[in-house]
Enzyme design. Structure first.
Site, PDB file in Angstrom:
ATOM      1  N   SER A  70       0.031 -25.780   0.684  1.00  0.00           N
ATOM      2  CA  SER A  70      -1.130 -24.896   0.535  1.00  0.00           C
ATOM      3  C   SER A  70      -1.857 -24.694   1.864  1.00  0.00           C
ATOM      4  O   SER A  70      -1.809 -25.547   2.761  1.00  0.00           O
ATOM      5  CB  SER A  70      -2.108 -25.477  -0.480  1.00  0.00           C
ATOM      6  OG  SER A  70      -1.458 -25.748  -1.694  1.00  0.00           O
TER       7      SER A  70
HETATM    8  N1  SAH Z   1      -0.058 -29.688  -3.226  1.00  0.00           N
HETATM    9  C1  SAH Z   1       1.134 -29.172  -2.597  1.00  0.00           C
HETATM   10  C2  SAH Z   1       1.351 -27.722  -2.945  1.00  0.00           C
HETATM   11  C3  SAH Z   1       2.755 -27.526  -3.364  1.00  0.00           C
HETATM   12  S1  SAH Z   1       3.178 -25.949  -4.062  1.00  0.00           S
HETATM   13  C4  SAH Z   1       1.090 -29.401  -1.111  1.00  0.00           C
HETATM   14  O1  SAH Z   1       0.017 -29.757  -0.568  1.00  0.00           O
HETATM   15  O2  SAH Z   1       2.133 -29.286  -0.450  1.00  0.00           O
HETATM   16  C5  SAH Z   1       3.183 -26.325  -5.796  1.00  0.00           C
HETATM   17  C6  SAH Z   1       4.166 -27.370  -6.249  1.00  0.00           C
HETATM   18  O3  SAH Z   1       4.056 -27.415  -7.670  1.00  0.00           O
HETATM   19  C7  SAH Z   1       5.630 -27.088  -5.942  1.00  0.00           C
HETATM   20  O4  SAH Z   1       6.168 -28.167  -5.236  1.00  0.00           O
HETATM   21  C8  SAH Z   1       6.270 -26.944  -7.310  1.00  0.00           C
HETATM   22  O5  SAH Z   1       7.595 -27.445  -7.399  1.00  0.00           O
HETATM   23  C9  SAH Z   1       5.334 -27.757  -8.179  1.00  0.00           C
HETATM   24  N2  SAH Z   1       5.393 -27.444  -9.605  1.00  0.00           N
HETATM   25  C10 SAH Z   1       5.601 -26.244 -10.205  1.00  0.00           C
HETATM   26  N3  SAH Z   1       5.599 -26.376 -11.547  1.00  0.00           N
HETATM   27  C11 SAH Z   1       5.388 -27.697 -11.806  1.00  0.00           C
HETATM   28  C12 SAH Z   1       5.290 -28.466 -13.015  1.00  0.00           C
HETATM   29  N4  SAH Z   1       5.409 -27.920 -14.231  1.00  0.00           N
HETATM   30  N5  SAH Z   1       5.073 -29.794 -12.901  1.00  0.00           N
HETATM   31  C13 SAH Z   1       4.946 -30.385 -11.687  1.00  0.00           C
HETATM   32  N6  SAH Z   1       5.040 -29.715 -10.524  1.00  0.00           N
HETATM   33  C14 SAH Z   1       5.263 -28.384 -10.581  1.00  0.00           C
END
Ligand code: SAH
Length: 222
Positions: A70
């Site tokens: 993010s």
């Molecule tokens: N907080 C993270 C943002 C990652 S983007 C950072 O700082 O890097 C969002 C993430 O949510 C992705 O890695 C994706 O695989 C995950 N995601 C999507 N659907 C999900 C679900 N149902 N349960 C857990 N994670 C999920």
């Protein structure tokens, strides 16, 4: 954290990080603890080496599998919203790179314990390794579907969702303690509303903070 103290090494220097913090301050982030956490956590270790030189720009960056780390402003905004009071048990849904997780973990004692769920095994494992290398011992990771929350560890007094569901998952509301706050981007592909839910003795209060863009929260683990 001395192993990650890479002061003076080009783009990863403390000065570069401090410039990012100045930008976040300009954009309206007011919580000094949150700003200090952003200044402390080395974001370049959460992205590919090839992108490390861009790690302190205020932008989202790819982390593989079509996912992104993010934008720092959004991390700061969500963390600030979460910390309207200290939190003892925080659930993060969507570990991704682990950067948001590390920011939360570095906020002790304002955040005591962090639980983080990710549906892609490789991302979850790599995030866990990074946090372990940084010396964080207050975080637990789980490879699983965040739509279900983490019932064994519930209730939580803070929940941060870093991917967007079309609607707020019921399980997350159920696992939110009285006095607890859930921060979640809600909506379809494209633009979503960043919502804040507070559970009080008398029920749920909802507020919209901002329009944001997140990758979708996908049902089921892979
Ligand atoms: N907080 C993270 C943002 C990652 S983007 C950072 O700082 O890097 C969002 C993430 O949510 C992705 O890695 C994706 O695989 C995950 N995601 C999507 N659907 C999900 C679900 N149902 N349960 C857990 N994670 C999920």
């Amino acid at each position: 954290m001395t192993r990650f103290d890479l002061n003076g090494i080009g783009m990863t220097s403390q000065r570069t990080r401090d410039r990012l913090v100045a930008r976040l301050r300009d954009k309206g982030i007011r919580n000094e603890e949150v700003l200090a956490a952003i200044a402390r956590v080395p974001r370049h270790i959460f992205v590919d080496e090839a992108l490390a030189h861009r790690a302190y720009e205020d932008t989202a960056l790819p982390i593989g599998y079509g996912q992104t780390i993010s934008q720092p402003f959004i991390v700061a905004l969500m963390t600030q919203a979460l910390l309207s009071r200290p939190r003892s048990r925080v659930l993060e849904v969507g570990t991704g790179s682990g950067y948001q997780t590390a920011v939360l973990a570095s906020l002790r004692p304002h955040v005591r314990r962090v639980f983080s769920i990710e549906r892609l095994r490789d991302l979850s494992e790599r995030a866990e390794q990074r946090l372990y290398a940084m010396g964080s011992r207050s975080v637990r990771f789980r490879y699983g579907d965040g739509y279900a929350g983490w019932p064994e560890e519930a209730p939580f007094d803070g929940i941060l969702v870093t991917a967007a569901p079309p609607e707020v998952p019921e399980a997350l509301l159920e696992q939110l303690d009285v006095g607890g706050r859930l921060v979640v981007p809600v909506g379809g592909d494209g633009v979503q509303e960043l919502k804040v839910y507070d559970r009080t003795e008398r029920g749920l209060n909802v507020e919209t903070l901002e329009y944001v863009r997140f990758v979708p929260l996908v049902k089921g683990k892979r």
